[in-house]
Design a protein around this motif. Sequence first.
Motif, short mmCIF file in Angstrom:
data_model
loop_
_atom_site.label_atom_id
_atom_site.label_comp_id
_atom_site.label_asym_id
_atom_site.label_seq_id
_atom_site.Cartn_x
_atom_site.Cartn_y
_atom_site.Cartn_z
N ILE A 301 0.86 -1.19 0.00
CA ILE A 301 0.00 0.00 0.00
C ILE A 301 0.89 1.24 0.00
CG2 ILE A 301 -1.87 1.22 1.19
CD1 ILE A 301 -2.43 -1.48 2.67
N GLY A 302 0.65 2.16 -0.93
CA GLY A 302 1.49 3.35 -1.04
C GLY A 302 1.01 4.54 -0.25
N ASN A 303 -0.31 4.63 -0.03
CA ASN A 303 -0.88 5.78 0.68
C ASN A 303 -1.03 5.44 2.16
OD1 ASN A 303 -2.82 7.60 1.89
ND2 ASN A 303 -3.35 8.27 -0.18
N PRO A 304 -0.27 6.10 3.05
CA PRO A 304 -0.32 5.73 4.47
C PRO A 304 -1.68 5.96 5.11
CG PRO A 304 0.98 7.74 4.14
CD PRO A 304 0.71 7.18 2.79
N LEU A 305 -2.44 6.96 4.66
CA LEU A 305 -3.77 7.19 5.23
C LEU A 305 -4.72 6.06 4.87
CD1 LEU A 305 -4.23 11.04 4.68
CD2 LEU A 305 -3.97 9.85 6.86
N LYS A 306 -4.66 5.62 3.60
CA LYS A 306 -5.52 4.50 3.19
C LYS A 306 -5.09 3.21 3.89
CE LYS A 306 -6.93 6.17 -1.38
NZ LYS A 306 -6.91 5.92 -2.84
N ALA A 307 -3.79 3.11 4.15
CA ALA A 307 -3.28 1.90 4.79
C ALA A 307 -3.92 1.67 6.15
CB ALA A 307 -1.76 1.99 4.93
N LEU A 308 -4.19 2.77 6.88
CA LEU A 308 -4.75 2.63 8.22
C LEU A 308 -6.11 1.97 8.20
CD1 LEU A 308 -3.68 6.01 9.83
CD2 LEU A 308 -2.80 3.73 10.35
N SER A 309 -6.92 2.25 7.17
CA SER A 309 -8.23 1.61 7.10
C SER A 309 -8.14 0.22 6.49
CB SER A 309 -9.20 2.48 6.30
OG SER A 309 -8.74 2.69 4.98
N LEU A 310 -7.21 0.03 5.54
CA LEU A 310 -7.11 -1.26 4.87
C LEU A 310 -6.57 -2.37 5.77
CD1 LEU A 310 -5.83 -0.19 1.33
CD2 LEU A 310 -8.04 -1.20 1.89
N VAL A 311 -5.68 -2.01 6.71
CA VAL A 311 -5.12 -3.07 7.56
C VAL A 311 -6.20 -3.74 8.41
CG1 VAL A 311 -2.76 -2.20 7.68
CG2 VAL A 311 -4.44 -1.38 9.32
N PHE A 312 -7.26 -3.02 8.75
CA PHE A 312 -8.34 -3.64 9.52
C PHE A 312 -9.11 -4.63 8.68
CE2 PHE A 312 -7.55 -0.37 12.60
CZ PHE A 312 -7.89 -0.97 13.79
N HIS A 313 -9.21 -4.35 7.40
CA HIS A 313 -9.90 -5.27 6.50
C HIS A 313 -9.03 -6.49 6.20
CE1 HIS A 313 -12.45 -6.73 3.30
NE2 HIS A 313 -11.45 -6.65 2.44
N LEU A 314 -7.72 -6.26 6.02
CA LEU A 314 -6.82 -7.34 5.64
C LEU A 314 -6.40 -8.22 6.82
CD1 LEU A 314 -4.57 -5.28 3.20
CD2 LEU A 314 -6.24 -7.03 2.58
N LYS A 315 -6.36 -7.64 8.04
CA LYS A 315 -5.95 -8.37 9.24
C LYS A 315 -4.62 -9.11 9.01
CE LYS A 315 -10.50 -9.04 11.35
NZ LYS A 315 -11.26 -8.13 10.51
N PRO A 316 -3.54 -8.36 8.72
CA PRO A 316 -2.26 -9.02 8.42
C PRO A 316 -1.63 -9.68 9.65
CG PRO A 316 -1.95 -6.66 8.60
CD PRO A 316 -3.43 -6.90 8.67
N ASP A 317 -0.79 -10.68 9.38
CA ASP A 317 -0.04 -11.33 10.44
C ASP A 317 1.26 -10.58 10.74
OD1 ASP A 317 -1.79 -13.72 10.65
OD2 ASP A 317 -1.13 -14.02 8.59
N LEU A 318 1.69 -9.74 9.78
CA LEU A 318 2.91 -8.96 9.95
C LEU A 318 2.79 -7.70 9.09
CD1 LEU A 318 6.57 -10.13 10.10
CD2 LEU A 318 5.93 -8.50 8.33
N ILE A 319 3.36 -6.59 9.58
CA ILE A 319 3.31 -5.32 8.85
C ILE A 319 4.72 -4.80 8.65
CG2 ILE A 319 2.52 -2.91 8.92
CD1 ILE A 319 0.18 -3.93 10.69
N LEU A 320 5.06 -4.49 7.40
CA LEU A 320 6.30 -3.82 7.07
C LEU A 320 5.96 -2.35 6.82
CD1 LEU A 320 7.63 -6.40 4.46
CD2 LEU A 320 8.55 -6.08 6.74
N CYS A 321 6.68 -1.43 7.45
CA CYS A 321 6.29 -0.02 7.35
C CYS A 321 7.52 0.87 7.18
CB CYS A 321 5.50 0.40 8.59
SG CYS A 321 4.83 2.07 8.49
N ASP A 322 7.53 1.64 6.09
CA ASP A 322 8.61 2.60 5.86
C ASP A 322 8.48 3.75 6.86
OD1 ASP A 322 10.79 3.76 4.61
OD2 ASP A 322 9.55 4.88 3.21
N ILE A 323 9.59 4.40 7.15
CA ILE A 323 9.56 5.51 8.10
C ILE A 323 9.25 6.84 7.42
CG2 ILE A 323 11.01 6.93 9.62
CD1 ILE A 323 12.30 4.39 10.62
N ALA A 324 9.97 7.15 6.35
CA ALA A 324 9.83 8.47 5.71
C ALA A 324 8.74 8.43 4.65
CB ALA A 324 11.16 8.88 5.09
N MET A 325 7.55 8.94 5.02
CA MET A 325 6.43 9.01 4.09
C MET A 325 5.69 10.32 4.29
SD MET A 325 4.80 5.15 4.05
CE MET A 325 4.65 5.05 5.83
#
Length: 424
Positions: A301-325
């Motif tokens: 996911i490229g958009n960090p704001l959209k990512a916040l809502s999508l992670v609840f739908h996807l329910k991932p087992d692990l999250i990789l997250c860049d710092i500088a966005m």
Amino acid sequence: MQGHLNEIDIRSILQLIELGQRTGELFVETYVSASPFGGLPSDRARPPSEHSWFVFFVNGHIAYATSGDGNLLRLRDYLRRYKVDAALDSVSMSAIASINAPEYGYLWSLLENHLLTPSQGRSIIRSMVHETLFDLLSLHHGSFIFEISPPLTPQLTTLEIAPIVTDIIKQVQAWKQLHPHIQSPDQCPAIANPEQLREALPITTFKTVERWIDGKTSIRQMARYLNRDILTVARAVYPYIQQGLVQLVYPTVAAPSYASRGLSTWPEARPPRIVCIDDGTTIRKAVEYILNRHGYEATAIGNPLKALSLVFHLKPDLILCDIAMPELDGYEICAMLRSSTAFRQTPIIMLTGKDGFIDRVKARIVGATDYLTKPFGESELLMLVEKYVGVGNPELPKPDVLLAEALGDEVKLNIHDQADSVSS
């Protein structure tokens, strides 16, 4: 406060929160086999999944309640009452929203943009609270956690617990009388005998019934569209179900296609699910390709704001997250995810710069599990992922990998080049 619903029921939990005038969040989770209304019929074409809900409290009153899937389908249904559902596509989630309540953020965006009036917003929130509590008060199994936390702000309305619970308990008891003909509000009424139904109803009523009872719209959705409670809608169709003029079906659930592998059903267990949040296209494509190729279910996911809502739908087992966005950096995202009960234990790996000692210290402070220094290679990525979620399932290639293979070597080589550029 936490525990299991076979030890204390939802009604008692709500009463304790009301008596203590608590402010915080209640998180409830149960598996599909123990869903409020007995779940879906046994169907191996459906994936094993869980249901979850959040209820937000302010001084012992309910401010908002939602399901934990994080998608906007429910809000879109409610907006249809006021013919503004299309407006949802033109707004972004308000920054005021809690990580556990993306739907609430979008609702506030509509209010801030004057696409919805405060009166309409209050009506929608009341309906959402009633619908959520109807599900929760029907539960007998599951687990819960209540945490003291800052209030969900700003507040459009607050609702007293006792009168709502009393009303909904009566509805739940009345709902049981509709069994076995109606088992779940997620069932979709479909006309079984059009000729007999047309004879049984006035022509105008039949046309209305024909419009709504299409085998695709659930009882729950009808209640949202019509601004009625679920019980009222169910009672309206109940006599026709008894007579066999209307039948109930479950909505079709789209499953991933394994036809190319001769599989017609869902696999017994899904591969580990990983989300990568990074605004860099090359990193996203490389990570997604590498992980999918090794049997993981990866989504970038490229958009960090959209990512916040999508992670609840996807329910991932692990999250990789860049710092500088832009808009939200990785520290903010990690801190917000850690404030959510649903992601308290999920491994979060931060992608840091080459000389990122300070980055790594800050990442630990906000709750990151580990870090991966860029540039990194395939083996480094896989080693860290395997450390936290185990090996992937190479027997279940992802659709995008199958597509790459179907399109030929040129596509695969292009993606390999992107993966190589990460480690170079």
